[in-house]
Scaffold this active site. Structure first.
Site, short mmCIF file in Angstrom:
data_model
loop_
_atom_site.label_atom_id
_atom_site.label_comp_id
_atom_site.label_asym_id
_atom_site.label_seq_id
_atom_site.Cartn_x
_atom_site.Cartn_y
_atom_site.Cartn_z
N HIS A 7 0.85 -1.20 0.00
CA HIS A 7 0.00 0.00 0.00
C HIS A 7 0.88 1.24 0.00
O HIS A 7 1.86 1.32 0.74
CB HIS A 7 -0.92 0.01 1.23
N SER A 8 0.55 2.19 -0.86
CA SER A 8 1.12 3.52 -0.84
C SER A 8 2.65 3.49 -0.93
O SER A 8 3.20 2.88 -1.85
CB SER A 8 0.66 4.25 0.43
#
Length: 261
Positions: A103-104
């Site tokens: 994520h991210s």
């Protein structure tokens, strides 16, 4: 078996001064970009943000609890990614084959681990990975992501220069997007991501996140480099109102069920 991993120099993997300086995103930035983005209109899709539990503003108990849980990270993304590449390789060598869920900022780590140990990565699920290619939407650094999706070298075919002096190891071309933004891909004929192109990848994007405007360009970069990518847009599956911190939002279990399919 599920492994939840802290970045090196962060959280339980504590920082040491010799590792370099750290940065902390201020609460105001977190609210504007991630929890109360509907109030600030920094991108058009922000108006659709409905899934954060609470107002998302400073002083709201949910926001305050979230922000209190955040920790500093290394200011030097190149150093951070290099250390995470080494740590990830050590972990994979110990545990064996794995599916990566990133994520991210952690999205860069997934590409690096797959590049270093392609025989051990069965698939990558990248939830709004750091992007778009060759850019940073937060730091605005002019030399961000020199290798398209990472700041440290990946293996391309044909090979590219990998010394720090090579500010632009990949030949690039800028394009105008339908939403008016400018994005950058490799210049054709594009180099192939030699170690990643056989690994199936799923990129997932929320409806109201800033990533709604540019994850498609990360997908295009990967496809241009020979990677088989499915782009899962939550709104197209009837899941609406999500910002960037989906795992903390009201419908997080609904998203998990969809990803498990």
């Amino acid at each position: 078996m599920i492994y939840l991993i802290d970045q090196t120099c962060r959280g339980r993997s504590s920082h040491h001064l010799s590792n370099g300086t750290t940065i902390t995103y201020p609460a105001e930035l977190a609210a504007k970009r991630w929890t109360a983005c509907r109030d600030h209109h920094l991108w058009p899709e922000a108006a659709l943000h409905t899934q954060w539990p609470g107002s998302g503003r400073i002083g709201d108990p949910v926001f305050d609890a979230y922000y209190a849980s955040t920790v500093p990270s290394l200011a030097d993304h190149t150093a951070e990614q290099a250390m995470m590449r080494t740590a990830g390789v050590c972990l994979l060598d110990r545990i064996g084959p794995a599916i990566l869920i990133t994520h991210s900022q952690g999205g860069t780590h997934g590409w690096l681990w797959a590049d270093a140990r392609p025989e051990l990565i069965k698939a990558i699920v990248a939830v709004e990975p750091a992007g778009p290619p060759f850019q940073s939407t937060v730091t605005k650094a002019s030399n961000a992501k020199r290798f398209g999706i990472t700041d440290v070298p990946l293996v391309f075919d044909p090979p590219v220069a990998t010394t720090p002096d090579d500010e632009k190891p990949l030949q690039t071309k800028s394009y105008q997007a339908a939403n008016g933004s400018t994005y950058t891909l490799q210049q054709e004929p594009a180099r192939i991501l030699a170690n990643i192109h056989n690994i199936p990848v799923l990129v997932e994007t929320g409806e109201a996140s800033s990533h709604a405007a540019y994850d498609e360009f990360t997908v295009q970069f990967l496809r241009q480099a020979g990677v088989s990518v499915e782009h899962l847009i939550l709104a197209e599956k009837g899941i609406h109102g999500n910002g960037h911190l989906q795992y903390l939002e009201l419908n997080n279990l609904e998203i998990i069920e969809l990803l498990e399919k």
